[in-house]
Design an enzyme around this catalytic site. Sequence first.
Site, PDB file in Angstrom:
ATOM      1  CG  HIS A 107      -0.245   0.230   2.487  1.00  0.00           C
ATOM      2  ND1 HIS A 107      -0.274   1.441   3.113  1.00  0.00           N
ATOM      3  CD2 HIS A 107       0.560  -0.563   3.236  1.00  0.00           C
ATOM      4  CE1 HIS A 107       0.477   1.376   4.213  1.00  0.00           C
ATOM      5  NE2 HIS A 107       0.988   0.174   4.307  1.00  0.00           N
ATOM      6  CB  ALA A 108       0.306   4.674   1.041  1.00  0.00           C
TER       7      ALA A 108
END
Length: 92
Positions: A15-16
């Site tokens: 993710h990010a």
Amino acid sequence: MPERTVVIAAAQGLHARPAQLFVQAAARQPVPVSIRAGDKAPVPANSILGVLSLGARQGTEVTLSADGEEADRALDELAGLLARDLDAEQPA
């Protein structure tokens, strides 16, 4: 074409922040690298949107591939990055 298969270790998957760290490292490589998860089509490892589109969670097996003179070194470096829990590491 050399390949490396690695299991995503980051607690929240790619993710990010872990995806950003991976993409930045891929962009620094002297050869183009692609990444794929399962039966999904490979995407450029230096593309944040491509990497996020894989939906790779912790425990997902991904395959990295590259071609060129420094492909093995690039794949070793990137596979090592994915094998670490980047969520648990403090930002530099």
